[in-house]
Design a protein around this motif. Structure first.
Motif, PDB file in Angstrom:
ATOM      1  N   CYS A 133      23.411   1.285  63.017  1.00 22.30           N
ATOM      2  CA  CYS A 133      24.107   0.179  62.366  1.00 22.30           C
ATOM      3  C   CYS A 133      23.549   0.003  60.956  1.00 22.30           C
ATOM      4  N   CYS A 134      24.396   0.180  59.967  1.00 22.56           N
ATOM      5  CA  CYS A 134      24.005  -0.034  58.578  1.00 22.56           C
ATOM      6  C   CYS A 134      24.213  -1.498  58.222  1.00 22.56           C
ATOM      7  N   HIS A 135      23.220  -2.101  57.582  1.00 23.29           N
ATOM      8  CA  HIS A 135      23.263  -3.527  57.284  1.00 23.29           C
ATOM      9  C   HIS A 135      23.350  -3.771  55.780  1.00 23.29           C
ATOM     10  N   ALA A 136      23.799  -4.953  55.443  1.00 20.19           N
ATOM     11  CA  ALA A 136      23.992  -5.302  54.036  1.00 20.19           C
ATOM     12  C   ALA A 136      22.687  -5.414  53.276  1.00 20.19           C
ATOM     13  N   ASP A 137      21.542  -5.561  53.958  1.00 17.75           N
ATOM     14  CA  ASP A 137      20.251  -5.664  53.281  1.00 17.75           C
ATOM     15  C   ASP A 137      19.585  -4.303  53.096  1.00 17.75           C
ATOM     16  N   ASN A 138      20.390  -3.226  53.136  1.00 17.50           N
ATOM     17  CA  ASN A 138      19.910  -1.860  52.907  1.00 17.50           C
ATOM     18  C   ASN A 138      18.934  -1.412  53.993  1.00 17.50           C
ATOM     19  N   SER A 139      19.239  -1.743  55.210  1.00 20.57           N
ATOM     20  CA  SER A 139      18.447  -1.293  56.349  1.00 20.57           C
ATOM     21  C   SER A 139      19.373  -0.707  57.406  1.00 20.57           C
ATOM     22  N   ILE A 140      18.802   0.148  58.251  1.00 18.75           N
ATOM     23  CA  ILE A 140      19.555   0.794  59.328  1.00 18.75           C
ATOM     24  C   ILE A 140      18.815   0.554  60.631  1.00 18.75           C
TER      25      ILE A 140
ATOM     26  N   PHE B 173      15.087   1.684  59.933  1.00 16.17           N
ATOM     27  CA  PHE B 173      14.797   2.299  58.637  1.00 16.17           C
ATOM     28  C   PHE B 173      15.168   1.301  57.549  1.00 16.17           C
ATOM     29  N   GLU B 174      14.302   1.140  56.590  1.00 23.19           N
ATOM     30  CA  GLU B 174      14.555   0.193  55.504  1.00 23.19           C
ATOM     31  C   GLU B 174      14.526   0.918  54.168  1.00 23.19           C
ATOM     32  N   GLY B 175      15.575   0.742  53.404  1.00 29.57           N
ATOM     33  CA  GLY B 175      15.610   1.265  52.050  1.00 29.57           C
ATOM     34  C   GLY B 175      15.059   0.239  51.085  1.00 29.57           C
ATOM     35  N   PHE B 176      15.325   0.445  49.815  1.00 29.59           N
ATOM     36  CA  PHE B 176      14.876  -0.501  48.801  1.00 29.59           C
ATOM     37  C   PHE B 176      15.698  -1.769  48.956  1.00 29.59           C
ATOM     38  N   ALA B 177      15.107  -2.782  49.602  1.00 30.55           N
ATOM     39  CA  ALA B 177      15.854  -3.971  50.030  1.00 30.55           C
ATOM     40  C   ALA B 177      15.696  -5.115  49.048  1.00 30.55           C
ATOM     41  N   ALA B 178      15.690  -4.825  47.740  1.00 29.33           N
ATOM     42  CA  ALA B 178      15.656  -5.910  46.767  1.00 29.33           C
ATOM     43  C   ALA B 178      16.904  -6.768  46.923  1.00 29.33           C
ATOM     44  N   ALA B 179      16.724  -8.073  46.728  1.00 28.14           N
ATOM     45  CA  ALA B 179      17.762  -9.036  47.095  1.00 28.14           C
ATOM     46  C   ALA B 179      19.086  -8.768  46.382  1.00 28.14           C
ATOM     47  N   ASN B 180      19.117  -8.917  45.081  1.00 26.53           N
ATOM     48  CA  ASN B 180      20.322  -8.710  44.284  1.00 26.53           C
ATOM     49  C   ASN B 180      19.903  -8.599  42.833  1.00 26.53           C
ATOM     50  N   SER B 181      20.875  -8.647  41.943  1.00 26.52           N
ATOM     51  CA  SER B 181      20.556  -8.483  40.524  1.00 26.52           C
ATOM     52  C   SER B 181      19.766  -9.661  39.965  1.00 26.52           C
ATOM     53  N   ASP B 182      19.725 -10.784  40.693  1.00 29.56           N
ATOM     54  CA  ASP B 182      18.967 -11.946  40.243  1.00 29.56           C
ATOM     55  C   ASP B 182      17.604 -11.935  40.928  1.00 29.56           C
ATOM     56  N   LEU B 183      16.672 -11.149  40.370  1.00 24.23           N
ATOM     57  CA  LEU B 183      15.321 -11.066  40.928  1.00 24.23           C
ATOM     58  C   LEU B 183      14.475 -12.144  40.273  1.00 24.23           C
ATOM     59  N   SER B 184      14.487 -13.329  40.855  1.00 21.82           N
ATOM     60  CA  SER B 184      13.803 -14.463  40.232  1.00 21.82           C
ATOM     61  C   SER B 184      12.300 -14.277  40.190  1.00 21.82           C
ATOM     62  N   CYS B 185      11.756 -13.474  41.105  1.00 22.96           N
ATOM     63  CA  CYS B 185      10.310 -13.223  41.108  1.00 22.96           C
ATOM     64  C   CYS B 185       9.910 -12.134  40.129  1.00 22.96           C
ATOM     65  N   GLY B 186      10.891 -11.468  39.539  1.00 25.20           N
ATOM     66  CA  GLY B 186      10.571 -10.363  38.668  1.00 25.20           C
ATOM     67  C   GLY B 186      10.011  -9.203  39.467  1.00 25.20           C
ATOM     68  N   LEU B 187       9.171  -8.406  38.827  1.00 26.49           N
ATOM     69  CA  LEU B 187       8.515  -7.279  39.466  1.00 26.49           C
ATOM     70  C   LEU B 187       7.039  -7.327  39.097  1.00 26.49           C
ATOM     71  N   GLN B 188       6.176  -7.439  40.098  1.00 26.30           N
ATOM     72  CA  GLN B 188       4.740  -7.560  39.857  1.00 26.30           C
ATOM     73  C   GLN B 188       3.984  -6.499  40.629  1.00 26.30           C
ATOM     74  N   TYR B 189       2.826  -6.122  40.081  1.00 25.42           N
ATOM     75  CA  TYR B 189       2.002  -5.094  40.708  1.00 25.42           C
ATOM     76  C   TYR B 189       0.852  -5.742  41.471  1.00 25.42           C
ATOM     77  N   ASP B 190       0.626  -5.269  42.694  1.00 17.58           N
ATOM     78  CA  ASP B 190      -0.460  -5.752  43.548  1.00 17.58           C
ATOM     79  C   ASP B 190      -1.453  -4.606  43.728  1.00 17.58           C
ATOM     80  N   LYS B 191      -2.678  -4.799  43.218  1.00 19.59           N
ATOM     81  CA  LYS B 191      -3.656  -3.711  43.230  1.00 19.59           C
ATOM     82  C   LYS B 191      -4.186  -3.427  44.637  1.00 19.59           C
ATOM     83  N   ARG B 192      -4.226  -4.419  45.529  1.00 25.51           N
ATOM     84  CA  ARG B 192      -4.769  -4.174  46.860  1.00 25.51           C
ATOM     85  C   ARG B 192      -3.893  -3.207  47.643  1.00 25.51           C
TER      86      ARG B 192
END
Length: 790
Positions: A304-311, A324-343
């Motif tokens: 079953c393929c889902h709208a959140d880019n998962s199977i 299986f999960e693909g790149f499940a970013a929400a939508n074009s409005d990424l309010s959190c931006g993109l941040q790097y986590d060193k851990r």
């Protein structure tokens, strides 16, 4: 590898959807092949890992089908106009068939192993073309044999509006269904026969999807109002229609089982429904709307393929087997931006609703989704009026000794449910735990930024309510220590200096500086007519510079309080700082990117992007592809939720058609010991026994660190384990205590208890039941040191 900036290009490094097109089960149901951008990802059903990436298309792959002649091969169609034939287990591109137009689908059937069909886009007119699989050629060759167009004016959406079954194909239009029959017997320069089913009458809802029975002349259509209509005897003058209705919203996907005994349906309700003999079976709460359904050839698994880019892989008993999960970013409005986590060495952004996505950009791997809000997905009763949901609007990670994450969640539509949450990472359990929850920290007004102090347990949050609040860790909980305001102006952004000695705040059109320890002592740096949108302190050698993004970009020297430089462009959109160098990236509304250092008014690198970036961040990298990289790499997310980065034009492509490393392939202690039984011992050197430890101490540690629940019976591995210890003497450094006892058991001087077999292997000459306790006295010093060290 270093290169000039003129030799740099953008490459799509990942992030494509794995559910945009229908996936395919291998004939043995061991793998699931998913078109993902211009590659095909082969997932292992048993492990859940991406087993292989098939790379050979230059544009998006649109469809994958099993080869009708060879069960180990698959066919793929692409917008580059090629049909590729793959050996998916070996990852080899065997041959390619060239077409002159983009291909949106491919179909074939085992009943006719030499023929195939493709849907090609010729000037926005979609045609069904029949071709021969026997003329498949190498990539360098092209065929002069003309292909036969047997149907024209087909719909654009192939995934849910085409149903291929043996000798006929059903195509769903908005108000009717057309069945094309006798596909394989169409004469040259002729069109195939067709039957038109008037599915919709007067006020009947439009067709949304279609499925065809694999054996009989039966077609099922899904409709916008949730109805499912099954048509029998479709080639007769008066076909019979049976109507079923359970879905409350539109039916998104239909699929018959391989023998046609049941019908599967899915939609916005997030429920998989199985229809058989007037009975219905349900699998609810799948988490996201079901957009496509694929059934394995042996009817044991459903995908079953889902709208959140998962199977979701579901067994025929309606139990979830794998996800299986693909790149499940929400939508074009990424309010959190993109941040790097060193851990976790991951990029973090908005994931599926209420979740944070931890994504490893270098390997295009989604590590996990962290549930922050803790709410179930609720489908709307009216698709035109979706329900408002609480979303994660800001995130921040602490870089001090205590590993903390802060999240801000808010229902922006209803202006409610605002919560600031502080999370601690539990090293022993390897998971995030909630520490503190603050309700309505900014009076349900939009929060504009959330940042941590670089060295201390301090956090600052800004909001349009005109406040900047400083949060401290008081013993074990977080509390608000101070609140900063300025003339009632909204606070748009904040930034700590690299050493944490200064905090910059953007109130309206003014920039103020203060000591985080003394927030009442404010100093006005600058004031202008335009609203300040973003602030970023420089890093490394440029830590005394402050970049201010308003209508244009300005660079201020905070030591002298003067303007160092500014640009005249009014096109600035987004400013991103590199925490690993002095570089920054400026993105414009015209989709250009400039890499620069605050101490220079000229960019080091400029590039016009072919996509619209919505978020970006720098990550550490040991293989910088340009001189301005300085040990970091920038990754960008486009508005189509694809991940891009920069690479050199002459950079060799990775051999991605090889098996990918996964945890299932890792060498474990038991496999290392047992593998010595089949090792090549003709040259009895440690180099040929590379899988064995170098010392006896390491061998014992390796064995005793294995979890007991995965160890085989001791009688199975005892003799092999002892033999491994005895055979690992040549070329190693003797251990301090046990060297005297163990040296006499080396390969060069085998004892009477060790004998060599005909095939060159060594084994004990005595039976296990004849062994005495004093035969193992030489292990006492080694085991004693091991447990003392533990």
């Amino acid at each position: 590898m270093k290169t000039d900036t003129d030799d740099m290009v953008t490459v799509e490094s990942g992030g494509s959807s794995i559910v945009k097109h229908k996936p395919l089960f291998s004939l043995d149901s061991k793998y699931l092949l998913c078109p993902c951008g211009n590659i095909i990802k082969v997932f292992s059903i048993s492990t859940g890992y991406c087993y292989r990436r098939l790379c050979g298309h230059s544009l998006d792959v649109t469809s994958v089908q099993n080869h009708p002649k060879n069960k180990l091969q698959v066919l793929s169609s692409s917008l580059d106009g090629n049909v590729n034939i793959w050996d998916y287990e070996d990852g080899v591109l065997l041959s390619s068939i060239k077409f002159n137009h983009p291909l949106t689908a491919i179909f074939c059937h085992k009943m006719f192993p030499s023929m195939g069909f493709v849907v090609q886009n010729q000037d926005e007119s979609f045609e069904l073309v029949k071709f021969s699989l026997d003329k498949s050629l190498s990539e360098e060759e092209e065929s002069d044999t003309p292909n036969q167009v047997i149907a024209k004016s087909l719909p654009k959406d192939v995934n849910n509006r085409f149903a291929f079954s043996g000798n006929f194909m059903a195509v769903a239009f908005h108000r009717k269904a057309v069945v094309y029959k006798e596909l394989y017997t169409v004469k040259p320069k002729k069109k195939c026969k067709k039957v038109v089913l008037d599915v919709c009458f007067d006020q009947d809802p439009n067709i949304t999807c279609i499925a065809s029975h694999p054996i009989e002349a039966i077609v099922a259509t899904g409709h916008y109002n949730g109805e499912i209509r099954v048509w029998y005897n479709i080639f007769e003058n008066t076909p019979i229609m049976n109507k079923q209705h359970w879905h409350s919203l539109e039916v998104l996907s239909l699929s018959f089982t391989p023998r046609g005994s049941s019908l599967l349906s899915g939609g916005h309700e997030c429920v998989l429904v199985q229809w058989s003999d007037e009975k219905k079976h349900f699998l609810p709460r799948l988490g996201s709307p079901i957009s496509r359904i694929t059934v394995a050839n042996d009817n044991t698994l459903y995908a079953c393929c889902h709208a959140d880019n998962s199977i979701t892989i579901i067994s025929s008993y309606f139990t979830i087997k794998q996800t299986f999960e693909g790149f499940a970013a929400a939508n074009s409005d990424l309010s959190c931006g993109l941040q790097y986590d060193k851990r976790s060495d991951a990029c973090i952004t908005n994931g599926k609703p209420g979740h944070l996505l931890f994504y490893h950009a270098a390997t295009d791997t989604q590590l996990y989704n962290l549930d922050v809000i803790g709410q179930n997905f609720i489908s709307s009763a009216d698709l035109e009026m979706p329900l408002s949901q609480t979303k994660i609007c800001k995130i921040a990670f602490s870089t001090s000794n205590r590993y903390v994450m802060a999240t801000m969640e808010f229902n922006t539509e209803n202006k409610c449910d605002q919560k600031l949450k502080f999370w601690d990472f539990n090293e022993s359990e390897q998971q995030w735990g909630l520490n503190t929850v603050v309700s309505s920290p900014h009076s349900n007004e939009v929060v504009t930024s959330l940042i941590f102090h670089p060295q201390e347990n301090m956090c600052a949050s800004t909001s349009k309510d005109g406040t900047c609040k400083i949060w401290y860790l008081d013993e074990s909980k977080w509390i608000c220590d101070s609140c900063i305001t300025h003339r009632g102006e909204p606070c748009h952004n904040a930034s700590f200096s690299e050493d944490g000695s200064m905090l910059a705040l953007a109130f309206g059109s003014s920039v103020l500086l203060c000591d985080p320890q003394k927030p009442d002592e404010l100093m006005l740096l600058m004031s202008q007519s335009e609203t300040i949108r973003s602030l970023e302190f420089g890093r490394k050698s440029c830590s005394h510079h402050l970049m201010v993004l308003a209508a244009n970009l300005q660079c201020w020297n905070i030591l002298s309080g003067t303007l160092s430089w500014s640009n005249d462009s009014q096109d600035s959109k987004m400013l991103v700082a590199d925490n690993f160098s002095s570089n920054m990236a400026l993105f414009t509304k015209s989709n250009s990117v400039f890499i620069f250092s605050p101490d220079q008014n000229l960019p080091k690198f400029a590039y016009d992007l072919e996509f619209q970036p919505v978020a970006a961040c720098f990550v550490p990298s040991s293989t910088g592809c340009a001189s301005w990289g300085n040990g970091s790499q920038i990754y960008m997310i486009s508005d189509k939720m694809t991940v891009h980065t920069f690479a050199a034009k002459n950079q060799p492509k990775d051999k991605e058609n090889t098996v990918l490393t996964s945890q299932s392939d890792a060498v474990n202690p038991v496999s290392s010991i047992l593998s010595s039984k089949t090792a090549d011992l003709e040259d009895k050197t440690v180099e040929n026994l590379s899988i064995q430890p170098k010392t006896k101490q390491e061998a014992l540690s390796f064995m005793f660190e294995t979890p007991t629940h995965i160890l085989p019976p001791m009688k199975t591995i005892c003799q092999q384990f002892i033999s491994t210890l005895l055979l690992n003497g040549t070329g190693t450094k003797p251990d301090t205590v046990a060297s005297k006892d163990l040296r006499e058991h080396s390969l060069d001087e085998p004892t009477s208890d060790v004998m060599e077999t005909e095939n060159g292997e060594y084994k004990l000459s005595v039976k296990p039941e004849e062994l005495r306790p004093d035969d193992f006295e030489f292990l006492v010093p080694v085991l004693g040191d091991l447990f003392v060290n533990k």
